[in-house]
Design an enzyme around this catalytic site. Structure first.
Site, mmCIF file in Angstrom:
data_model
loop_
_atom_site.group_PDB
_atom_site.id
_atom_site.type_symbol
_atom_site.label_atom_id
_atom_site.label_comp_id
_atom_site.label_asym_id
_atom_site.label_seq_id
_atom_site.Cartn_x
_atom_site.Cartn_y
_atom_site.Cartn_z
ATOM 1 N N GLY A 289 5.785 -8.148 -2.178
ATOM 2 C CA GLY A 289 5.908 -8.000 -0.736
ATOM 3 C C GLY A 289 4.561 -8.026 -0.063
ATOM 4 O O GLY A 289 3.562 -7.576 -0.627
ATOM 5 N N GLY B 139 2.668 -7.549 3.939
ATOM 6 C CA GLY B 139 2.800 -7.144 5.326
ATOM 7 C C GLY B 139 1.470 -7.237 6.028
ATOM 8 O O GLY B 139 0.460 -7.626 5.439
ATOM 9 N N GLY B 140 1.452 -6.868 7.317
ATOM 10 C CA GLY B 140 0.225 -6.967 8.081
ATOM 11 C C GLY B 140 -0.876 -6.051 7.579
ATOM 12 O O GLY B 140 -2.046 -6.292 7.808
ATOM 13 N N GLY C 138 -1.200 -4.925 4.192
ATOM 14 C CA GLY C 138 -1.527 -4.978 2.777
ATOM 15 C C GLY C 138 -0.466 -5.664 1.951
ATOM 16 O O GLY C 138 0.387 -6.389 2.459
ATOM 17 N N THR C 139 -0.520 -5.399 0.647
ATOM 18 C CA THR C 139 0.346 -6.077 -0.312
ATOM 19 C C THR C 139 0.967 -5.063 -1.257
ATOM 20 O O THR C 139 0.334 -4.074 -1.625
ATOM 21 C CB THR C 139 -0.467 -7.102 -1.123
ATOM 22 O OG1 THR C 139 -1.125 -8.002 -0.214
ATOM 23 C CG2 THR C 139 0.424 -7.901 -2.055
ATOM 24 N N VAL C 140 2.212 -5.321 -1.659
ATOM 25 C CA VAL C 140 2.888 -4.480 -2.650
ATOM 26 C C VAL C 140 3.037 -5.280 -3.934
ATOM 27 O O VAL C 140 3.483 -6.428 -3.919
ATOM 28 C CB VAL C 140 4.271 -4.012 -2.149
ATOM 29 C CG1 VAL C 140 5.017 -3.287 -3.268
ATOM 30 C CG2 VAL C 140 4.114 -3.083 -0.966
ATOM 31 N N LYS D 173 1.387 -0.029 -3.648
ATOM 32 C CA LYS D 173 0.994 -0.504 -2.321
ATOM 33 C C LYS D 173 -0.522 -0.463 -2.188
ATOM 34 O O LYS D 173 -1.146 0.590 -2.303
ATOM 35 C CB LYS D 173 1.642 0.381 -1.247
ATOM 36 C CG LYS D 173 1.297 0.006 0.192
ATOM 37 C CD LYS D 173 2.020 0.944 1.139
ATOM 38 C CE LYS D 173 1.667 0.649 2.580
ATOM 39 N NZ LYS D 173 2.375 1.559 3.510
ATOM 40 N N ASP E 104 9.051 7.186 13.020
ATOM 41 C CA ASP E 104 9.072 5.718 12.969
ATOM 42 C C ASP E 104 10.316 5.223 12.230
ATOM 43 O O ASP E 104 10.231 4.387 11.328
ATOM 44 C CB ASP E 104 7.808 5.193 12.298
ATOM 45 C CG ASP E 104 7.555 3.711 12.612
ATOM 46 O OD1 ASP E 104 8.156 3.207 13.585
ATOM 47 O OD2 ASP E 104 6.771 3.070 11.894
#
Length: 722
Positions: free
Chosen positions: A415, A417-418, A420-422, A436, A533
């Protein structure tokens, strides 16, 4: 004699290099636009720049000329090998003005640039000001601040704490933002001294608020913004493996700290442009009269220098060392040893041992420093102080996690995202975890990082994603979670077309499970926890499609005896509680509102924000409420939901969602009430004998069958991150 000649020749070559001008651009390329100079990889002519780094010098319409990014309209005011400075727009909303620019945006997507989270601050000015900052393209970040004041005498120059001026940070990896302005009383009570509101992103090092800004900004349309930039989208390790790294001689590679890609840096003792084929050139420390490191004889060497004393003196010859002093003793034994080859080897061995000893000690010190900076000491104290937490949060080493991910190999990415990376990690006991790794780590976010670890360590609930531990000895901390294979609720509702649709029964169960988590956080923990959130991207689905609530970085623990918190506004566009946004007061009812949006998503299958709807209905919450008021619920339900759901049951769930979405928190139910009501409705679904028959008009609505089961075999998708 030959050796001395070679040394002399080397010295002369180094001296010649040091005195020659440093090249910053490709040969034959134009480097200046007005008073601005462009170093490579930037350029203005064909074959003079790397992909993505084109600049345009407009000397036809501007005198002096102006520089623009690419072929667009973003004005560039400075370019360096570290940052690029641009002019950003100012949002404005003034009393009595019919034509305003209350909504402005900046978009640098599909470029090698990223908005600097370290230098820029979202800022609002005015005494009746509500400012919203959001990332419109991803709809996964919303922040903002409120600035209020009764008169200009109560406003202090130089501060932006919410009286006349307010500021908030931006997240890492941001390439687009929208700024939107509003007011509480339309400036009617402040028009005599603060008739306008302004909002903008600005370099904090080039801005200091003062009361005259209330008026001065009426004639100011742009402000300076700092951009970070990087080459490509690979890490240094990947670029080295593929042989695509472009760093020249005498330079090294550094991973970008704000998005993908890397940058080149001259090694210590060298300077110049590391992106050119000639690389970086040696610095002649001996020729700098202001910082000559030696008190006596200075000899320049590649990347360094040597200080020495005359024959009549002794010492190391360095200004910051022992310097040079009169020689009063002789050491025949040492002179004999140094005068032979064995003495040279002796010194070489000793110096090597000292070098590696110092390097090892520095590595340990660096890890200890990173551990402390990343909140390690405080985190250990927090974990140890909470019963049961120490058993669930483990401190991993960098070596363990690197091995688990095959050194963060690309084929382990599950995965992105804005932020970082998983990676999929396999521990020595063959257990699978999700690791993560953030792109960057802002030291100001240490508290938020600790907050997530500590909160998740003390929350024991089957529908909360488990945190297994963290690593604090790397440049950016790493979080280790349980592996959740089936992605997010958002993936399932708004994701790829090849995802199987969720049945209404599965959606209702997910709603029950999520509501149960929030009720637990609000009512069953030692101190109430506000998630802050809640959204469909933070609801993960395991192999059985059981809900797992995640991302507690923004959560807040409510102190005993208090019902609310006053804090900077933070949340996600489309889910943000309007009351919290307008007043900055965070309560448990803010989670209730966000959950109401999730319920509306489950019913309609629509995203929380859509530009396809009219302006008044772009937000799903508003669209849902207006449809309910017009009696058009069944026109906006997703087809499968309308097909499979019982009419009476769907109406009751929709009415519950409408209550959660009320503008005033006092009118919303508590999460405990919401959870109990959903569980009652789910029991109603479990017992078909309690339902009316379809012949009586309250059974399946459309009579359409043939949807795939939500347990159909599908490909596992990545665990998402924010």
């Amino acid at each position: 004699m030959v050796a001395q000649s070679l040394i002399a020749l080397l010295f002369l070559l180094c001296l010649a290099q040091a005195t020659s001008p440093i090249s910053t651009a490709l040969p034959g390329c134009r480097t200046a636009c007005g008073n601005l100079t462009l170093p490579y990889p930037f350029g203005m002519e064909e074959d003079c720049y790397m992909p993505g780094f084109k600049m345009t010098c407009n000397d036809t319409f501007y005198d002096p000329p102006k520089l623009f990014m690419g072929s667009g309209n973003i004005e560039i005011t400075q370019v360096t090998l570290d940052n690029v400075f641009m002019e950003g727009l100012v949002a404005r909303d003034c009393y009595g003005e019919l034509s305003t620019s209350s909504h402005v945006w900046t978009n640098i997507e599909n470029t090698p640039y990223t908005l600097s989270y370290a230098r820029n601050r979202f800022t609002a000015i005015g005494c009746d000001t509500l400012a919203l900052l959001y990332r419109a393209t991803l709809v996964d970040f919303t922040s903002g601040c409120i600035s209020l004041c009764a008169d200009d005498d109560s406003v202090a120059n130089g501060t932006c704490a919410g009286s006349g001026c307010c500021q908030t940070t931006i997240p890492m990896g941001m390439k687009r933002f929208d700024a939107l302005l509003g007011s509480v009383q339309n400036h009617t009570t402040t028009k005599s001294f603060s008739p306008c509101s302004f909002a903008f992103l600005i370099d904090q090092e080039q801005f200091e608020f003062s009361v005259p800004d209330f008026i001065r900004f009426r004639s100011r349309s742009t402000v300076p913004i700092v951009l970070d930039w990087a080459v490509g989208n690979q890490t240094c390790g990947d670029a080295n493996k593929s042989g695509s790294i472009i760093c020249g001689p005498n330079s090294g590679c550094v991973d970008s700290d704000n998005g993908p890609g890397y940058k080149c840096r001259c090694n210590q003792g060298y300077h110049g442009n590391p992106y050119l084929a000639v690389g970086c050139e040696d610095i002649n420390e001996c020729e700098d009269p202001t910082s000559n490191p030696c008190v006596s004889i200075c000899t320049n060497t590649p990347g360094s220098y040597i200080c020495s004393c005359t024959d009549a003196t002794a010492g190391d010859g360095k200004r910051d060392g022992s310097g040079c002093r009169s020689a009063t003793k002789t050491f025949p034994l040492v002179q004999v040893v140094l005068g032979c080859g064995s003495g040279f080897m002796f010194l070489l061995v000793i110096s090597s041992l000292i070098y590696w000893g110092v390097k090892k000690r520095r590595l340990v010190q660096m890890r200890e420093k990173l551990f402390e900076e990343n909140g390690g000491v405080l985190l250990q104290q927090q974990i140890a102080s909470r019963e049961g937490a120490a058993r669930t949060a483990k401190i991993f080493t960098a070596k363990q996690l690197a091995k688990a991910t095959n050194n963060y190999s690309q084929d382990r990415v599950i995965g992105k995202g804005g932020n970082g990376t998983v990676y999929k990690g396999i521990l020595p006991d063959n257990s699978v975890v999700a690791i993560k790794k953030s792109m960057v780590f802002d030291r100001s976010q240490v508290e938020q990082f600790i907050n997530e670890v500590v909160v998740l360590s003390q929350v024991m609930h089957r529908n909360v994603v488990k945190i297994l531990g963290c690593c604090l000895e790397t440049q950016v901390p790493l979080l280790v979670y349980e592996y959740v294979p089936n992605g997010t609720l958002s993936d399932r509702l708004h994701g790829r077309r090849d995802y199987s649709s969720l049945s209404w029964q599965a959606r209702l169960r997910i709603a029950v499970e999520t509501a149960g988590v929030l009720a637990y956080l609000h009512s069953a923990t030692a101190r109430p926890i506000i998630h802050r959130d809640i959204k469909s991207t933070n609801i993960l689905l395991d192999h059985n499609y059981t809900a797992k609530v995640s991302d507690f970085g923004a959560s807040r623990v409510v102190p005993l005896g208090r019902a609310h918190l006053t804090t900077l506004v933070q949340g996600t566009l489309g889910y943000l509680d309007p009351e919290y946004f307008h007043a900055g007061v965070l309560t448990e009812k803010s989670d209730v509102y966000s959950f109401g949006v999730v319920l509306a998503e489950l019913l309609t299958g629509k995203p929380p924000v859509s530009s396809q709807r009219s302006r008044e209905e772009q937000l799903l919450a508003m669209h849902f409420i207006s449809s309910m008021e017009r009696g058009q619920l069944f026109e906006i339900l997703e087809r499968r939901v309308a097909t499979e759901g019982d009419r009476a049951q769907l109406e009751e769930v929709a009415q519950l969602a409408e209550r959660c979405l009320r503008l005033t928190g006092e009118e919303r139910p508590s999460m405990k009430e919401v959870a109990e009501e959903l569980e009652r409705l789910r029991r109603f679904e479990r017992h078909p004998w309690a339902q009316q028959s379809s012949d009586e008009g309250s059974g399946r609505l459309l009579g359409i069958t043939g949807y795939p089961s939500d347990m159909d075999s599908i490909d596992n998708i990545s665990t998402p991150i924010d």
